[in-house]
Scaffold this active site. Structure first.
Site, short mmCIF file in Angstrom:
data_model
loop_
_atom_site.label_atom_id
_atom_site.label_comp_id
_atom_site.label_asym_id
_atom_site.label_seq_id
_atom_site.Cartn_x
_atom_site.Cartn_y
_atom_site.Cartn_z
N ARG A 162 0.78 -0.96 -0.17
CA ARG A 162 -0.08 0.33 0.12
C ARG A 162 0.61 1.45 0.22
O ARG A 162 0.42 2.39 -0.03
CB ARG A 162 -0.98 -0.26 1.14
CG ARG A 162 -2.14 -1.04 1.29
CD ARG A 162 -2.90 -0.95 2.62
NE ARG A 162 -3.86 0.32 1.96
CZ ARG A 162 -4.47 0.80 3.70
NH1 ARG A 162 -4.85 -0.42 4.25
NH2 ARG A 162 -5.57 1.53 2.34
N CYS A 163 2.33 1.52 -0.15
CA CYS A 163 2.94 2.15 0.57
C CYS A 163 3.71 2.65 -1.52
O CYS A 163 4.09 1.31 -1.72
CB CYS A 163 4.26 1.86 1.39
SG CYS A 163 5.30 2.78 1.15
N GLY A 164 3.40 3.58 -1.17
CA GLY A 164 4.33 3.85 -2.79
C GLY A 164 5.38 3.74 -3.00
O GLY A 164 6.23 3.27 -3.83
#
Length: 115
Positions: A9-11
């Site tokens: 979920r983390c870019g």
């Protein structure tokens, strides 16, 4: 073999994974939110990073602010807090046999993969 502590979920984590895939190096993806490290593993990572536990804590994370901010903890307590609340572990982490980095900066990742 390299390891990446990854949160999809983390870019920044997705970018690091993409760079790792492009490197051609063999690696293992650790989904640390569902498979948190043990205390011994986290201590080993901290040693490779050369930082104290508080420096690995995501202090702007809601869980930290709501439950732990403004309190003093020993290093051992912080390690237990991160294991119990893995969302608080800074990400992504790139780990080799000898060293580790908090891989949020592309240049750091490139330099890490060169060695």
């Amino acid at each position: 073999m390299l390891q990446i502590f990854h949160n999809n979920r983390c870019g920044k984590s997705r970018n690091c994974l993409s760079m790792l895939e492009s490197s051609g190096k063999e690696f293992e993806i650790i989904s640390y939110l569902t498979t948190p490290p043990t205390a011994a593993e986290l201590k080993g990572i901290l040693e490779k990073l050369g930082i104290s536990p508080i420096d690995l804590v995501r202090q702007k994370e809601k869980t930290w602010i709501d439950n732990f901010k403004e309190k003093d903890f020993t290093d051992e307590e912080l390690i237990k807090i991160m294991i119990t609340n893995p969302i608080l572990i800074e990400r992504p982490l790139l780990i080799s046999e000898e060293k580790a980095i908090i891989a949020r900066d592309e240049e750091k990742i490139i330099n890490f993969l060169k060695k």
